[in-house]
Design a protein around this motif. Structure first.
Motif, PDB file in Angstrom:
ATOM      1  N   GLY A   1     -37.151   7.502 -79.744  1.00 24.40           N
ATOM      2  CA  GLY A   1     -37.477   8.903 -78.963  1.00 24.40           C
ATOM      3  C   GLY A   1     -36.005   9.084 -78.275  1.00 24.40           C
ATOM      4  O   GLY A   1     -35.112   8.516 -78.138  1.00 24.40           O
ATOM      5  N   LEU A   2     -35.721  10.699 -77.734  1.00 24.90           N
ATOM      6  CA  LEU A   2     -34.563  10.985 -77.376  1.00 24.90           C
ATOM      7  C   LEU A   2     -34.952  12.007 -76.311  1.00 24.90           C
ATOM      8  O   LEU A   2     -35.534  12.943 -76.621  1.00 24.90           O
TER       9      LEU A   2
ATOM     10  N   TYR B   1     -28.423   1.472 -80.691  1.00 19.62           N
ATOM     11  CA  TYR B   1     -28.518   2.649 -81.008  1.00 19.62           C
ATOM     12  C   TYR B   1     -27.230   3.515 -81.066  1.00 19.62           C
ATOM     13  O   TYR B   1     -26.236   3.406 -80.391  1.00 19.62           O
TER      14      TYR B   1
ATOM     15  N   SER C   1     -33.431  10.490 -85.227  1.00 14.35           N
ATOM     16  CA  SER C   1     -34.800  11.107 -84.594  1.00 14.35           C
ATOM     17  C   SER C   1     -34.405  12.680 -84.952  1.00 14.35           C
ATOM     18  O   SER C   1     -33.093  12.921 -85.309  1.00 14.35           O
TER      19      SER C   1
ATOM     20  N   VAL D   1     -33.171   6.846 -74.487  1.00 19.03           N
ATOM     21  CA  VAL D   1     -33.525   6.754 -75.863  1.00 19.03           C
ATOM     22  C   VAL D   1     -34.684   5.753 -75.519  1.00 19.03           C
ATOM     23  O   VAL D   1     -34.839   4.688 -74.823  1.00 19.03           O
TER      24      VAL D   1
ATOM     25  N   PRO E   1     -38.114   2.660 -81.217  1.00 14.82           N
ATOM     26  CA  PRO E   1     -38.979   3.440 -82.394  1.00 14.82           C
ATOM     27  C   PRO E   1     -40.906   3.104 -82.244  1.00 14.82           C
ATOM     28  O   PRO E   1     -41.229   3.949 -82.726  1.00 14.82           O
TER      29      PRO E   1
ATOM     30  N   GLN F   1     -30.266   7.240 -83.856  1.00  9.87           N
ATOM     31  CA  GLN F   1     -30.867   6.123 -84.597  1.00  9.87           C
ATOM     32  C   GLN F   1     -30.829   4.655 -84.032  1.00  9.87           C
ATOM     33  O   GLN F   1     -30.019   4.314 -83.421  1.00  9.87           O
TER      34      GLN F   1
ATOM     35  N   LYS G   1     -28.778  13.560 -82.217  1.00 14.00           N
ATOM     36  CA  LYS G   1     -29.651  12.763 -82.838  1.00 14.00           C
ATOM     37  C   LYS G   1     -29.194  11.298 -82.942  1.00 14.00           C
ATOM     38  O   LYS G   1     -28.205  10.960 -82.571  1.00 14.00           O
TER      39      LYS G   1
ATOM     40  N   PRO H   1     -37.469   6.550 -86.303  1.00 15.89           N
ATOM     41  CA  PRO H   1     -36.734   7.284 -85.307  1.00 15.89           C
ATOM     42  C   PRO H   1     -37.009   7.175 -83.974  1.00 15.89           C
ATOM     43  O   PRO H   1     -37.989   6.858 -83.777  1.00 15.89           O
TER      44      PRO H   1
END
Length: 537
Positions: free
Chosen positions: A109-110, A143, A194, A123, A126, A181, A179, A107
Motif C-alpha cells: 500500500g502507498l 521497499y 503498487s 508504505v 503487501p 514495490q 510507485k 504490491p
C-alpha cells in the motif's frame, strides 16, 4: 472406449501472496467442454488424488484455488483434464509446485502527503491485515520507491525507503508520481509495484535562519561529536535528539520516539558529545532542534553507524628489554579498558622497528597480541619502534604511533627487568627469585618464570593468575607461616598458556640461599640452565 478429447497443455500456476490461479491451454473444438483439476501433497499420499476445490467443472481455462491450499512450504502436485458429458480426456502432465517458492510478492500500500515542499510517504506491507500470510515477517521487506516528475522530459528516480519516509529536493508546485514495490533481498525476490499515485508539491518555506545547518560528525576511538553551523547572530538554544534506527523499519509512526542526548539539552554551543547514547551497536539518527522564544526549527537528520564512521586512533607504545630481547608493549587505541575497540574491530598491530644508529632496513612484524618480542638485539644499539593498529573486517587502520626508542646495554651488562618482574616490583613485591627454564617451544621471552617470594604478606600479581603458594611435600602442621605467591601460568606470544602448577618445590626458610631447582633435576644445583639464578633484587 478411447476418448476423443485432447488433454489440456501448458499447465501453469500463478501465485501472488496467498492467491493461487491455475491456467492451461486447450486445443479442442468441443463447445460444451469443462475442466476439472486434482491435487496431491505428501500428507495425502495414502488417500491418493483429491479434487481441487475451486477448479471443478470450470468453463474457461483458468481457476482460482486459493481456498484449497493451506501449506505453503510443502511440495504439491497438480493435474487437469477436459470433460464433455461422459467423455473425459487423459490427465495433463503433472505440475509440481512449492507455493512459497513460486509465489510473487504482491504490491504494498502507498499513501502520499505533500507538505512544505516535500512528500511524506507511508508504505504498508503487501499482506497487511490478512489472516492468511505467505510472508511471515513484514519487517524483512525492503521497499523500493520509483518516482518521477509528471512532465514530457520525466526521468525516473529510485530510492530505498523506510515504511515511513520523506522525499526531499523536489521542484515546487510540480506534480510527481510514485510507485513502490516490496522486496526480499535474502530470497532474491522482487515484488510487484503498487498502482501509480500522483501528488502536487507545495512551495517550500523560506529557509529559516533559526535552523541548524551543515551537520557533521567527528568520531575517533568511539568518541563521537556532532557539529553544526548557526545562521543566527543572536543566541539560540539547541536540543540534540536521537532515534534508534530500527524504529524506522517498523510499520508505524516514529515521530514521538525521538530522545534527547544527555548533556546536550538546552545548550548554546554548536557541538555535542553523543558517545553516551550507544547502548548497542545498531545504527542511529541524529537531528538538532533550534529554539528561540516561541519559535522552533528541526534540522535535517544524519545517520550514524558507529563502527563504520568511527576512526581508529594510534595505539600506545612502551619498550622494554630483558636479556637479548626487545619487548614491545602495545596499548590498544582508546586504552586497554575500551572493550568496543578491542572486541568489535578485531584489531591487529603492524610494528615497524629499526636500528637508529645506522641506515639499516626497517623491519615489519604483524601481531594480534598487545605484546611482541624482537629477539637477539644487538648490544649498545639504539632501536626505534612505531606501531599501527588495523582492522581487516572493517578495512580501517590508524595512524602510526609516536616513535619510541630504547638503547640496548653494552655486551655483558644485565638488561632491565622482564616486564612481568617489573610489574611485581611496581606492585610492592619484596625480594624474590626467578626459576628460569629454557623451553624451545616458548616464543615469548623463551622463558617460563616462576616467582617464589621471601614474603610474609605478598600482594598477588593482578592479571597473572597468582595464588598462595604452599609446598606439596609438607603436612599442614609443618607448613611455614609465611604466605607466598606463585604465578600459575603465563600467556606466550603465540597464545600458548604455560602452566606451572605441576612443578614441585622444596621447603626453604626465610634465610634463603637463593638456590632452587626443578624437581626433574635430581642432582640438585650444578650451575646448569635449570638452576636458579642469583638474587636479582
Amino acid at each position: 472406449g478411447q476418448s476423443s478429447l485432447p488433454s489440456p497443455e501448458n499447465v501453469q500456476v500463478h501465485v501472488v501472496n496467498t492467491n493461487f490461479t491455475l491456467s492451461w491451454d486447450y486445443n479442442g473444438s468441443d463447445p460444451n467442454v469443462t475442466f476439472s483439476a486434482e491435487f496431491q501433497w505428501p500428507e495425502l499420499e495414502d488417500t491418493g488424488w483429491q479434487e481441487l476445490r475451486g477448479c471443478q467443472a470450470v468453463l474457461g481455462t483458468a481457476c482460482d484455488f486459493s481456498a484449497a491450499i493451506s501449506e505453503y512450504y510443502d511440495l504439491h502436485w497438480l493435474r487437469v483434464r477436459a470433460q464433455e458429458g461422459p467423455r473425459a480426456s487423459p490427465w495433463s502432465r503433472i505440475l509440481e509446485m512449492v507455493p512459497e517458492y513460486v509465489a510473487q510478492i504482491g504490491p504494498p500500500g502507498l499513501e502520499l502527503q505533500s507538505t512544505n515542499g516535500v512528500i511524506k510517504v507511508k508504505v504498508s506491507p503487501p499482506e497487511e491485515n490478512q489472516r492468511k500470510k505467505m510472508w511471515i515477517n513484514d519487517l524483512s521487506f525492503k521497499y523500493n520507491l520509483v518516482f518521477w516528475e509528471n512532465s514530457s522530459h520525466a526521468q525516473l528516480q529510485s530510492k530505498t525507503i523506510f515504511p515511513v519516509d520523506t522525499i526531499n529536493d523536489l521542484a515546487p508546485d510540480s506534480i510527481y508520481c510514485f510507485k513502490v514495490q516490496a522486496n526480499l533481498p535474502s530470497e532474491a525476490k522482487q515484488g510487484l509495484f503498487s498502482p501509480i499515485s500522483c501528488v502536487k508539491t507545495t512551495q517550500k518555506a523560506v529557509n529559516d535562519p533559526l535552523c541548524a545547518t551543515n551537520l557533521s560528525i567527528l568520531a575517533l576511538n568511539m568518541n563521537f561529536h556532532l557539529l553544526w553551523n548557526t545562521q543566527e547572530n543572536q543566541e539560540v538554544n539547541y536540543n540534540v535528539q536521537y532515534l534508534h534506527g530500527f524504529l524506522k523499519s517498523l510499520n508505524e509512526d516514529y515521530s514521538d520516539k525521538w530522545l534527547s542526548v544527555p548533556r546536550c539539552e538546552n545548550i548554546t554551543r554548536t557541538w555535542c558529545n553523543f558517545s553516551s547514547i550507544f547502548t548497542n551497536l545498531g545504527f542511529y539518527y541524529l537531528r538538532v532542534q533550534a529554539r528561540r522564544d516561541s519559535k522552533s526549527c528541526l534540522s535535517r537528520e544524519v545517520k550514524v553507524d558507529p563502527l563504520k564512521i568511527n576512526g581508529i586512533g594510534p595505539p600506545g607504545l612502551r619498550l622494554d628489554l630483558s636479556d637479548a630481547s626487545l619487548h614491545i608493549l602495545i596499548s590498544p587505541p582508546g586504552g586497554a579498558e575500551h572493550d568496543t575497540m578491542r572486541d568489535h574491530y578485531d584489531l591487529s598491530y603492524r610494528i615497524l622497528y629499526w636500528k637508529k644508529s645506522s641506515e639499516g632496513e626497517v623491519k615489519q612484524k604483524e601481531v594480534r597480541q598487545t605484546i611482541a618480542t624482537v629477539p637477539d638485539v644487538s648490544p649498545s644499539t639504539l632501536y626505534c619502534v612505531k606501531v599501527q593498529a588495523f582492522s581487516k573486517p572493517y578495512n580501517k587502520s590508524s595512524a602510526y604511533s609516536q616513535q619510541e626508542c630504547i638503547h640496548t646495554p653494552a655486551g655483558g651488562q644485565r638488561a632491565s627487568l622482564h616486564p612481568v618482574l617489573q610489574l611485581g616490583r611496581e606492585q610492592g613485591m619484596p625480594k624474590f627469585h626467578v626459576l628460569s627454564l629454557k623451553l624451545p617451544y616458548i616464543n615469548y621471552l623463551n622463558q617460563c618464570i616462576i616467582i617464589i617470594a621471601e614474603c610474609s604478606s605478598l600482594p598477588l600479581l593482578q592479571g597473572f593468575g597468582a595464588h598462595p603458594f604452599s609446598s606439596p611435600y609438607l603436612s599442614a602442621a609443618e607448613e611455614p607461616v609465611e604466605n607466598c605467591c606463585v604465578i600459575e601460568s603465563m600467556i606466550t606470544e603465540e597464545g600458548n598458556q604455560i602452566d606451572f602448577t605441576d612443578y614441585k618445590h622444596s621447603k626453604q626458610s626465610s634465610q634463603d640461599s637463593g638456590n632452587y631447582s626443578n624437581d626433574n633435576n635430581s642432582s640438585g644445583s650444578k650451575g646448569s640452565k635449570e638452576t636458579l639464578e642469583n638474587e636479582i633484587i
